[in-house]
Design an enzyme around this catalytic site. Structure first.
Site, mmCIF file in Angstrom:
data_model
loop_
_atom_site.group_PDB
_atom_site.id
_atom_site.type_symbol
_atom_site.label_atom_id
_atom_site.label_comp_id
_atom_site.label_asym_id
_atom_site.label_seq_id
_atom_site.Cartn_x
_atom_site.Cartn_y
_atom_site.Cartn_z
ATOM 1 N N THR A 1 52.130 -10.907 -9.763
ATOM 2 C CA THR A 1 53.308 -10.045 -9.382
ATOM 3 C C THR A 1 53.966 -11.003 -8.433
ATOM 4 O O THR A 1 53.995 -12.138 -7.975
ATOM 5 C CB THR A 1 52.706 -9.213 -8.966
ATOM 6 O OG1 THR A 1 51.776 -8.456 -10.030
ATOM 7 C CG2 THR A 1 53.785 -7.951 -8.718
ATOM 8 N N THR B 1 55.384 -7.234 -12.531
ATOM 9 C CA THR B 1 54.685 -8.348 -12.891
ATOM 10 C C THR B 1 54.324 -8.425 -14.151
ATOM 11 O O THR B 1 54.863 -7.340 -15.376
ATOM 12 C CB THR B 1 53.513 -7.429 -11.458
ATOM 13 O OG1 THR B 1 51.919 -7.492 -11.931
ATOM 14 C CG2 THR B 1 52.341 -5.924 -12.644
ATOM 15 N N GLU C 1 50.309 -8.861 -14.207
ATOM 16 C CA GLU C 1 49.234 -8.731 -13.888
ATOM 17 C C GLU C 1 48.652 -9.653 -13.087
ATOM 18 O O GLU C 1 48.948 -10.362 -12.466
ATOM 19 C CB GLU C 1 48.026 -7.485 -14.811
ATOM 20 C CG GLU C 1 46.568 -6.615 -14.315
ATOM 21 C CD GLU C 1 45.963 -6.979 -12.927
ATOM 22 O OE1 GLU C 1 46.314 -6.796 -11.753
ATOM 23 O OE2 GLU C 1 44.799 -7.734 -13.291
ATOM 24 N N GLU D 1 47.963 -5.679 -18.193
ATOM 25 C CA GLU D 1 48.098 -4.065 -17.285
ATOM 26 C C GLU D 1 46.622 -3.628 -17.491
ATOM 27 O O GLU D 1 46.486 -3.199 -16.549
ATOM 28 C CB GLU D 1 49.324 -4.186 -17.209
ATOM 29 C CG GLU D 1 50.330 -3.564 -15.930
ATOM 30 C CD GLU D 1 50.614 -4.306 -14.871
ATOM 31 O OE1 GLU D 1 50.010 -4.912 -13.599
ATOM 32 O OE2 GLU D 1 51.298 -5.039 -15.301
ATOM 33 N N ASP E 1 44.306 -3.098 -14.848
ATOM 34 C CA ASP E 1 44.237 -2.037 -14.020
ATOM 35 C C ASP E 1 43.949 -0.895 -14.232
ATOM 36 O O ASP E 1 43.466 0.110 -12.924
ATOM 37 C CB ASP E 1 46.078 -2.165 -13.606
ATOM 38 C CG ASP E 1 46.055 -2.913 -12.824
ATOM 39 O OD1 ASP E 1 45.432 -3.944 -12.713
ATOM 40 O OD2 ASP E 1 47.803 -2.940 -12.554
ATOM 41 N N SER F 1 48.887 1.447 -11.248
ATOM 42 C CA SER F 1 49.057 0.480 -10.025
ATOM 43 C C SER F 1 49.095 0.538 -8.006
ATOM 44 O O SER F 1 48.959 1.539 -8.151
ATOM 45 C CB SER F 1 50.771 0.168 -10.248
ATOM 46 O OG SER F 1 51.395 -1.090 -9.165
ATOM 47 N N SER F 2 49.116 -0.151 -8.133
ATOM 48 C CA SER F 2 49.176 -0.530 -6.372
ATOM 49 C C SER F 2 50.513 -0.909 -5.316
ATOM 50 O O SER F 2 51.146 -1.319 -4.800
ATOM 51 C CB SER F 2 48.764 -1.548 -5.587
ATOM 52 O OG SER F 2 46.920 -1.056 -6.232
ATOM 53 N N GLY G 1 50.468 -8.935 -4.902
ATOM 54 C CA GLY G 1 48.632 -8.990 -4.349
ATOM 55 C C GLY G 1 47.949 -7.804 -4.502
ATOM 56 O O GLY G 1 46.853 -7.525 -4.013
ATOM 57 N N GLY G 2 47.861 -7.137 -5.960
ATOM 58 C CA GLY G 2 47.049 -6.477 -6.190
ATOM 59 C C GLY G 2 47.126 -4.792 -5.109
ATOM 60 O O GLY G 2 48.210 -4.716 -4.842
#
Ligand code: GLU
Length: 592
Positions: free
Chosen positions: A403, A421, A423, A442, A445, A469-470, A490-491
């Site tokens: 990302t 992103t 992913e 993606e 996720d 998503s975060s 950073g996920g």
């Protein structure tokens, strides 16, 4: 720090437009922080930042600059973001004094079912690398539709013109730095399975050497084709047909470079899925913190809800500079428990509203002790109860590594915060043959199986569904004017990185560059805190004495960018001093 001097970046971008902007042509190498006037850009990459500043300098607004910079990141940061992926765009409109968002998240195929990542042969979930490097992981990309929507709604330039600098960078090439080389090296086995990928990124069968020039003429052609014909070539035309072919029939090289331990499975995405894709424009999440208004991204991202909930808890628990780190860790664990239990693409509005309400914060904050850390994982709160009543079990944590994020503000006070992103670093590892861009993974996720049993998991796959998503692009408004914008990759650690920078800035009173540079830790409701070594060294003893436990150190968390707008019309643009090789911040005029 990236090695490309701004002068070189400008000769790349400017030729696509007219001539280099004289004042910037002599500017020094871009650093992580810049202060000044006239507008600002912060990204992870000096070429992208230079392109964005050039657009501002020529009279473009923040949206124009953000889109030109984003397209450039698709070239120079191809393993983190690009038109094969998706993201979330948050925009403060200075004239209207409103915050709007674009949800350009990838969506799953119409045929996707809950068992999407379950191997029919044994009924077990696929190993992550097997799911990732497959057609199954690819969602319909939303990035190009996001750019098109933003340009039409808020831009002053055509998307066609904003793609030109990036096309030029792709054609002429850019200098490979250590971060780029390492990202290829980490992905060499996956990239080596597809000639379309290895032809670009494994020249001569190996990662490109630092200092060499990497070109991507196929991507330049794709950008120019889109510029000429519009995004229909992607969503309802030849580029889309090539995406679908790649997903349904992964272009596995009969003579691969290296070995890959898993079968490479096809996916089911169709041209109808691409044709039917639409961005969404949900209202931002909104919460108040010490008189500031914090706007974030709503579902399918959990970022806005989780950051808002944690800030509400901090305010309710009366966070102070003395207890800030302890309370930061506790509030993020509580917010993660709730996010895991309740937040997914289809979470009902009343539930989302409840999670960011003051009454919910009260229900959660009461569990924090000033003298003793909660035992992790903490259970999620009971959405149907009131008072201090924890519910049943905790949940998992995820951490991604890919990302990219960019922040732009213009002289009119418009602000863009954009996280996008593909992913994982390197997405699903498949470059669409002849088109020069990587596809996303993606859909990994989604949770592959129910993580919340016996309760329902809000993030299981389903038809046309967008994975949770975060990503947490965040804009903070003070007295009706934008004050601070920030975001990070950073996920799931994105949420904690954004929250920690806010705590550093707003509670600890650090300057923005100090708040960005400070060592980071992430408590995502698991037994051990993930921390950078410098964080554990500095704060570990005090936090351990309160009952916190640390997991193994991680080398770094996040790669944030941010801009602060000062009361007298100035900008503090800030990116990472060292993480992910360091970022690049710039302003239009260093002095008034
Ligand atoms: N796919 C992740 C998300 O949407 C981001 C990946 C990453 O930053 O590593 O939350």
């Amino acid at each position: 720090m990236r090695i490309l001097p701004v002068l070189a970046a400008f000769s790349l971008s400017a030729t696509a437009l007219v001539a280099p902007s004289p004042a910037l042509a002599g500017a020094p190498t871009l650093g992580p922080t810049a202060t000044g006037y006239g507008g600002a850009v912060a990204t992870v990459d000096p070429t992208a930042t230079a392109v964005g500043i050039d657009v501002l300098r020529r009279g473009g607004n923040a949206v124009d600059a953000a889109l030109a910079a984003a397209a450039t990141l698709g070239v120079t940061e191809p393993f983190s973001a690009g038109i094969g992926g998706g993201g979330f765009f948050v925009y403060y409109d200075a004239r209207k004094r409103t915050v709007s968002t674009i949800d350009g998240r990838e969506s799953g195929p119409a045929t996707m079912r809950e068992n999407h990542f379950i191997d029919p042969a044994d009924g077990l979930p696929y190993d992550f690398p097997e799911a990732r490097v497959s057609g199954l992981s690819v969602g319909t990309p939303g990035t190009l539709a996001t750019w098109d929507t933003a340009a039409r709604k808020w831009g002053t330039r055509s998307l066609a013109s904003l793609l030109q600098p990036a096309a030029r960078v792709a054609d002429r090439g850019f200098t490979v730095d250590a971060t780029f080389r390492q990202q290829v090296a980490d992905n060499a086995a996956a990239f080596g399975q597809f000639a379309s990928t290895s032809d670009i990124y494994l020249p001569g069968g190996a990662p490109p050497a630092v200092g060499t020039t990497l070109r991507n003429p196929d991507l330049a052609d794709t950008y120019r084709l889109i510029a000429r014909k519009g995004i229909g070539v992607f969503y309802n035309g030849p580029v889309g047909a090539d995406i679908v072919r790649t997903v349904q029939n992964p272009p596995v090289d009969p003579t691969p470079i290296g070995t890959w331990a898993y079968p490479i499975r096809p996916g089911t995405l169709t041209t109808a899925d691409l044709r039917n894709y639409r961005v969404r424009t949900p209202d931002p999440t909104r919460s108040d913190f010490r008189g500031l208004t914090v706007y974030g991204m709503s579902t399918p991202s959990s970022g806005g809800v989780a950051v808002s909930e944690a800030l509400n808890i901090l305010e309710r628990a009366k966070v102070t500079p003395q207890n800030a780190l302890h309370y930061y860790l506790e509030s993020s664990a509580l917010a993660f428990a709730d996010r895991n239990r309740y937040v997914g693409a289809n979470t009902a509005e009343p539930v989302l509203r409840k999670l960011v309400s003051d009454s919910w914060a009260a229900q959660r904050a009461c569990q924090i002790s000033p003298t003793r850390a909660l035992t992790k994982p903490v259970p999620p709160g009971d959405i149907n109860a009131s008072g201090c009543t924890p519910a049943t079990v905790g949940g998992p944590t995820e951490q991604g590594m890919s990302t990219t994020n960019l922040t732009v503000a213009d002289k009119w006070g418009n602000v863009v915060e954009y996280t996008f992103t593909i992913e994982q670093t390197g997405g699903n590892a498949m470059v669409v043959p002849g088109r020069g861009f990587l596809l996303n993974n993606e859909l990994t996720d989604f949770n592959f199986t129910n993580t919340q049993a016996p309760a329902a998991d809000p993030n299981l796959p389903g038809p046309n569904k967008r994975p949770r998503s975060s990503m947490s692009p965040t804009i903070v408004v003070k007295d009706g004017k934008p004050f601070l914008a920030l975001g990070s990759p950073g996920g799931a650690t994105i949420i904690t990185t954004v929250l920690q920078i806010l705590v550093n800035r707003l509670v600890l009173g650090q300057s923005l560059p100090a708040a960005m540079a400070a060592p980071r830790a992430s408590q995502r409701n698991s037994a051990g805190i993930q921390a950078e070594p410098a964080f554990r060294t500095a704060y570990g003893p005090a936090l351990t004495a309160l009952g916190h436990t640390f997991a193994a150190d991680v080398p770094e968390l996040g790669a944030a960018t941010a801009i602060e707008l000062t009361p007298r019309g100035g900008f503090i643009a800030s990116s990472e001093p060292t993480r992910r090789g360091g970022g690049a911040a710039a302003v239009v005029h260093p002095t008034r």
